[in-house]
Write an enzyme that holds these catalytic residues in place. Structure first.
Site, PDB file in Angstrom:
ATOM      1  N   LYS A  24     -32.859 -74.327  51.397  1.00  0.00           N
ATOM      2  CA  LYS A  24     -33.756 -75.019  52.336  1.00  0.00           C
ATOM      3  C   LYS A  24     -33.198 -76.407  52.680  1.00  0.00           C
ATOM      4  CE  LYS A  24     -36.683 -71.690  53.058  1.00  0.00           C
ATOM      5  NZ  LYS A  24     -36.807 -71.019  54.353  1.00  0.00           N
TER       6      LYS A  24
ATOM      7  N   TYR B  19     -33.223 -71.293  46.024  1.00  0.00           N
ATOM      8  CA  TYR B  19     -34.133 -71.481  47.159  1.00  0.00           C
ATOM      9  C   TYR B  19     -34.067 -72.924  47.672  1.00  0.00           C
ATOM     10  CZ  TYR B  19     -38.463 -71.261  49.877  1.00  0.00           C
ATOM     11  OH  TYR B  19     -39.395 -71.310  50.897  1.00  0.00           O
TER      12      TYR B  19
HETATM   13  N1  LIG Z   1     -45.274 -68.805  51.644  1.00  0.00           N
HETATM   14  C1  LIG Z   1     -45.036 -70.096  51.479  1.00  0.00           C
HETATM   15  O1  LIG Z   1     -45.775 -70.806  50.771  1.00  0.00           O
HETATM   16  C2  LIG Z   1     -43.880 -70.754  52.175  1.00  0.00           C
HETATM   17  C3  LIG Z   1     -43.766 -72.136  52.106  1.00  0.00           C
HETATM   18  C4  LIG Z   1     -42.710 -72.756  52.752  1.00  0.00           C
HETATM   19  C5  LIG Z   1     -41.800 -72.007  53.467  1.00  0.00           C
HETATM   20  N2  LIG Z   1     -41.907 -70.653  53.501  1.00  0.00           N
HETATM   21  C6  LIG Z   1     -40.893 -69.925  54.269  1.00  0.00           C
HETATM   22  O2  LIG Z   1     -41.548 -69.119  55.223  1.00  0.00           O
HETATM   23  C7  LIG Z   1     -40.747 -67.975  55.498  1.00  0.00           C
HETATM   24  C8  LIG Z   1     -41.600 -66.705  55.385  1.00  0.00           C
HETATM   25  O3  LIG Z   1     -42.067 -66.627  54.066  1.00  0.00           O
HETATM   26  P1  LIG Z   1     -43.385 -65.807  53.636  1.00  0.00           P
HETATM   27  O4  LIG Z   1     -44.111 -66.648  52.676  1.00  0.00           O
HETATM   28  O5  LIG Z   1     -44.100 -65.275  54.827  1.00  0.00           O
HETATM   29  O6  LIG Z   1     -42.722 -64.635  52.752  1.00  0.00           O
HETATM   30  P2  LIG Z   1     -42.712 -63.052  52.881  1.00  0.00           P
HETATM   31  O7  LIG Z   1     -44.042 -62.513  53.273  1.00  0.00           O
HETATM   32  O8  LIG Z   1     -42.068 -62.567  51.616  1.00  0.00           O
HETATM   33  O9  LIG Z   1     -41.728 -62.832  54.105  1.00  0.00           O
HETATM   34  C9  LIG Z   1     -40.370 -62.760  53.992  1.00  0.00           C
HETATM   35  C10 LIG Z   1     -39.908 -61.894  55.140  1.00  0.00           C
HETATM   36  O10 LIG Z   1     -38.490 -61.922  55.194  1.00  0.00           O
HETATM   37  C11 LIG Z   1     -38.036 -60.622  55.505  1.00  0.00           C
HETATM   38  N3  LIG Z   1     -36.693 -60.443  54.976  1.00  0.00           N
HETATM   39  C12 LIG Z   1     -36.255 -60.666  53.711  1.00  0.00           C
HETATM   40  N4  LIG Z   1     -34.956 -60.329  53.606  1.00  0.00           N
HETATM   41  C13 LIG Z   1     -34.562 -59.892  54.833  1.00  0.00           C
HETATM   42  C14 LIG Z   1     -33.359 -59.385  55.367  1.00  0.00           C
HETATM   43  N5  LIG Z   1     -32.251 -59.283  54.597  1.00  0.00           N
HETATM   44  N6  LIG Z   1     -33.330 -59.015  56.661  1.00  0.00           N
HETATM   45  C15 LIG Z   1     -34.439 -59.123  57.440  1.00  0.00           C
HETATM   46  N7  LIG Z   1     -35.612 -59.598  57.005  1.00  0.00           N
HETATM   47  C16 LIG Z   1     -35.674 -59.966  55.710  1.00  0.00           C
HETATM   48  C17 LIG Z   1     -39.028 -59.670  54.813  1.00  0.00           C
HETATM   49  O11 LIG Z   1     -39.093 -58.427  55.515  1.00  0.00           O
HETATM   50  P3  LIG Z   1     -38.370 -57.063  54.993  1.00  0.00           P
HETATM   51  O12 LIG Z   1     -38.620 -56.975  53.537  1.00  0.00           O
HETATM   52  O13 LIG Z   1     -39.009 -56.009  55.836  1.00  0.00           O
HETATM   53  O14 LIG Z   1     -36.919 -57.226  55.354  1.00  0.00           O
HETATM   54  C18 LIG Z   1     -40.333 -60.433  54.981  1.00  0.00           C
HETATM   55  O15 LIG Z   1     -41.025 -60.025  56.142  1.00  0.00           O
HETATM   56  C19 LIG Z   1     -39.566 -68.033  54.545  1.00  0.00           C
HETATM   57  O16 LIG Z   1     -38.437 -68.589  55.194  1.00  0.00           O
HETATM   58  C20 LIG Z   1     -40.053 -68.969  53.450  1.00  0.00           C
HETATM   59  O17 LIG Z   1     -38.989 -69.625  52.798  1.00  0.00           O
HETATM   60  C21 LIG Z   1     -42.924 -70.016  52.875  1.00  0.00           C
END
Ligand SMILES: NC(=O)c1ccc[n+]([C@@H]2O[C@H](COP(=O)([O-])OP(=O)(O)OC[C@H]3O[C@@H](n4cnc5c(N)ncnc54)[C@H](OP(=O)(O)O)[C@@H]3O)[C@@H](O)[C@H]2O)c1
Length: 172
Positions: free
Chosen positions: A159, A155
């Protein structure tokens, strides 16, 4: 006047978490939305919440790691809305553990979603945006690009890489 009135915005990973939050915020500002991820039912939940507010929404089930499906996503967007103003590369995947226990498969899956997919989507968007004369690409990074957590090698690596992709792509 809403800030994003009529702006066609593709959001990957728009059925959950941050992507769904972005969809809500962009809807409030008047954007028309293209929602993409693998699980149709999640995307339909986002659509069901926002469409009654008068937001134009296209749902395109897409695995963003698949070049053919990414091409189809952009073709469907052009077919429905005629342009792509904003792309938000939000879809993400976490996998980790001690480095010596990581499988190649786990490593490759994280790279595919967090790096290859933003490349594929940005490439399609850039082709369209150059023809249009402009557009915006937003990549959702992470504090992990500055401060790694333990057991987060795939990860954290992606990033950091996404920061590089963002900076280099901005140069054209
Ligand atoms: N949550 C945090 O604390 C945090 C902090 C910093 C950055 N981020 C970043 O924010 C972004 C969203 O994260 P989140 O926390 O909202 O996580 P999340 O709810 O797990 O969302 C991840 C999303 O990515 C989609 N996804 C995964 N593999 C995919 C694929 N092969 N094709 C299309 N869609 C795909 C999933 O949808 P499907 O399963 O339907 O495909 C899901 O909607 C990510 O880039 C993460 O690195 C999150």
């Amino acid at each position: 006047m809403k800030q994003l009135a009529g702006k066609t915005t593709i959001i990957t990973g728009a059925g959950t978490g941050i992507g769904k939050g972005i969809a809500r915020a962009f809807a409030r500002e008047g954007a028309q939305l293209v929602l993409a991820s693998r699980k149709t039912e999640r995307l339909e939940e986002t659509r069901a919440e926002l469409e009654p507010q008068g937001v134009k929404i296209l749902v395109v089930p897409t695995d963003v790691t698949d070049e053919t499906q990414v091409r189809r996503l952009f073709a469907a967007t052009l077919n429905t809305f005629g342009r792509v103003d904003i792309l938000i590369n939000n879809a993400g995947r976490f996998d980790g553990g001690p480095l010596d226990e990581l499988s190649l498969e786990a490593w490759q899956k994280v790279l595919a979603v967090n790096l290859t997919a933003p490349f594929l989507c940005s490439r399609e968007a850039m082709r369209i945006m150059k023809r249009q004369g402009g557009g915006r690409i937003i990549n959702i990074g992470s504090i992990s690009a500055q401060m790694p957590r333990m057991h987060s090698v795939p990860y954290t690596t992606t990033k950091h890489g996404l920061t590089g992709l963002t900076k280099a792509a901005a140069l054209g």
